[in-house]
Design an enzyme around this catalytic site. Sequence first.
Site, PDB file in Angstrom:
ATOM      1  N   TYR A 232      50.294 -31.951  48.005  1.00 38.82           N
ATOM      2  CA  TYR A 232      49.681 -30.983  47.611  1.00 38.82           C
ATOM      3  C   TYR A 232      48.965 -31.485  46.087  1.00 38.82           C
ATOM      4  O   TYR A 232      49.541 -32.034  45.232  1.00 38.82           O
ATOM      5  CB  TYR A 232      50.510 -30.030  47.249  1.00 38.82           C
ATOM      6  CG  TYR A 232      51.190 -29.446  48.343  1.00 38.82           C
ATOM      7  CD1 TYR A 232      50.644 -29.336  49.590  1.00 38.82           C
ATOM      8  CD2 TYR A 232      52.684 -28.516  48.079  1.00 38.82           C
ATOM      9  CE1 TYR A 232      51.417 -28.823  50.645  1.00 38.82           C
ATOM     10  CE2 TYR A 232      53.015 -27.918  49.218  1.00 38.82           C
ATOM     11  CZ  TYR A 232      52.595 -28.035  50.570  1.00 38.82           C
ATOM     12  OH  TYR A 232      53.152 -27.541  51.713  1.00 38.82           O
TER      13      TYR A 232
ATOM     14  N   LYS B  64      43.856  -7.571  54.922  1.00 38.32           N
ATOM     15  CA  LYS B  64      42.451  -8.000  55.286  1.00 38.32           C
ATOM     16  C   LYS B  64      42.165  -7.229  56.528  1.00 38.32           C
ATOM     17  O   LYS B  64      42.971  -6.926  57.272  1.00 38.32           O
ATOM     18  CB  LYS B  64      42.718  -9.585  55.638  1.00 38.32           C
ATOM     19  CG  LYS B  64      42.629 -10.699  54.431  1.00 38.32           C
ATOM     20  CD  LYS B  64      42.633 -11.824  54.928  1.00 38.32           C
ATOM     21  CE  LYS B  64      42.951 -13.006  53.541  1.00 38.32           C
ATOM     22  NZ  LYS B  64      42.944 -14.290  54.137  1.00 38.32           N
TER      23      LYS B  64
ATOM     24  N   VAL C  79      52.920 -12.972  56.268  1.00 38.81           N
ATOM     25  CA  VAL C  79      51.772 -11.837  56.450  1.00 38.81           C
ATOM     26  C   VAL C  79      50.618 -12.259  57.358  1.00 38.81           C
ATOM     27  O   VAL C  79      49.551 -11.408  57.105  1.00 38.81           O
ATOM     28  CB  VAL C  79      51.626 -11.619  55.124  1.00 38.81           C
ATOM     29  CG1 VAL C  79      52.529 -11.055  54.360  1.00 38.81           C
ATOM     30  CG2 VAL C  79      51.074 -12.697  54.088  1.00 38.81           C
ATOM     31  N   ALA C  80      50.785 -13.418  57.882  1.00 43.24           N
ATOM     32  CA  ALA C  80      49.433 -14.024  58.932  1.00 43.24           C
ATOM     33  C   ALA C  80      48.353 -13.882  58.303  1.00 43.24           C
ATOM     34  O   ALA C  80      47.508 -13.245  58.567  1.00 43.24           O
ATOM     35  CB  ALA C  80      49.609 -13.134  60.056  1.00 43.24           C
ATOM     36  N   LYS C  81      48.253 -14.738  57.206  1.00 46.82           N
ATOM     37  CA  LYS C  81      47.011 -15.087  56.396  1.00 46.82           C
ATOM     38  C   LYS C  81      46.515 -13.594  55.797  1.00 46.82           C
ATOM     39  O   LYS C  81      45.249 -13.338  55.557  1.00 46.82           O
ATOM     40  CB  LYS C  81      46.028 -15.658  57.215  1.00 46.82           C
ATOM     41  CG  LYS C  81      46.249 -17.081  57.563  1.00 46.82           C
ATOM     42  CD  LYS C  81      45.249 -17.832  58.419  1.00 46.82           C
ATOM     43  CE  LYS C  81      45.567 -19.078  58.628  1.00 46.82           C
ATOM     44  NZ  LYS C  81      44.456 -19.997  59.438  1.00 46.82           N
ATOM     45  N   GLY C  82      47.274 -12.833  55.558  1.00 43.01           N
ATOM     46  CA  GLY C  82      46.920 -11.204  55.146  1.00 43.01           C
ATOM     47  C   GLY C  82      46.578 -10.479  56.018  1.00 43.01           C
ATOM     48  O   GLY C  82      46.348  -9.134  55.437  1.00 43.01           O
ATOM     49  N   LEU C  83      46.553 -10.804  57.300  1.00 45.28           N
ATOM     50  CA  LEU C  83      46.146  -9.845  58.253  1.00 45.28           C
ATOM     51  C   LEU C  83      47.065  -8.643  58.504  1.00 45.28           C
ATOM     52  O   LEU C  83      46.636  -7.614  58.852  1.00 45.28           O
ATOM     53  CB  LEU C  83      45.923 -10.362  59.694  1.00 45.28           C
ATOM     54  CG  LEU C  83      44.526 -11.597  59.550  1.00 45.28           C
ATOM     55  CD1 LEU C  83      44.696 -12.338  60.942  1.00 45.28           C
ATOM     56  CD2 LEU C  83      43.392 -10.940  59.623  1.00 45.28           C
TER      57      LEU C  83
ATOM     58  N   GLY D  17      53.869 -18.155  56.376  1.00 42.81           N
ATOM     59  CA  GLY D  17      52.950 -17.300  56.933  1.00 42.81           C
ATOM     60  C   GLY D  17      53.430 -16.067  57.394  1.00 42.81           C
ATOM     61  O   GLY D  17      52.979 -15.518  58.395  1.00 42.81           O
TER      62      GLY D  17
END
Length: 296
Positions: free
Chosen positions: A51, A208, A200-204, A198
Amino acid sequence: MNYQVLGRSDLKISEVSFGCMSLGMNDAENEKLLHHAIARGINYFDTADLYDKGFNESSVGKALRGKRKDVIIATKAGNQWRADGSGWDWNPRKDYILSCVEGSLKRLGTDYIDLYQLHGGTIDDPIDETISAFEELKAQGKIRYYGISSIRPNVIREYARRSNIVSVMMQYSLLDRRPEVSCLPLLQHHGISVLARGSVAKGLLINKPAEPYLSYSEAEVQQAKDAVEALSGPQRSLAQTALKYVLMHPVVASAVVGIRTMEQLEEATANAPRLNEAEYEQLTASIPIKDYDQHK
């Protein structure tokens, strides 16, 4: 905050933990956020030498230096930056891992790492050689325990069978339930914990607009989001519902959350009610587990 023992270790980690990859490039702001996370009950902080080409480790180390006995620090190795900085290559060789730990220890400002993780892995790796590197570091006292960060079922199965890993970091959410088929029962059998990322599944699942995700259609993603929304409200936000879902599985020790702001931190650590069995079943029934190749 609730705490869970990580696998067969003596590390007791917060069920919501801090994924430090989301931190910015300002040491002072990072320190403020990490110190507030500790005040909110988070004690597990996850970074990697990859990172920001090591800056992330250095910034985390500076922030946590005066609180070392109160926190559990995890980092990762196995990705080697090219000399020209154009990218990185996979390197799980023993000599490379043994050299990597020295840099991580220096950047983190500590003489031991609580959890050292292989940052990836393929079935064609020299797995026994890689395991030997981690065992040697453990014997030297430079690391306390080791694990892997992988989404490949065949790699996870080999490490569960051949090594003393205490954890596997993997993607797991209502929209990615593949681990339930491929490896969660195996890990539970071996006493190996999951660090879920992950969630929240990339905000989906929260903010989103619905779009195709993995093997799910836009309509199926919206269906899952609607199910999360139906169980959320004044006492539990969408993000909290999504996190509580993954924490319902007994093999999941912690949801590793990428936190960028104080607002996100407050939401992730709020004392929201857990899901009951009926709510959990309602979410589970909202989206099918898609077929996929378990041997990748």
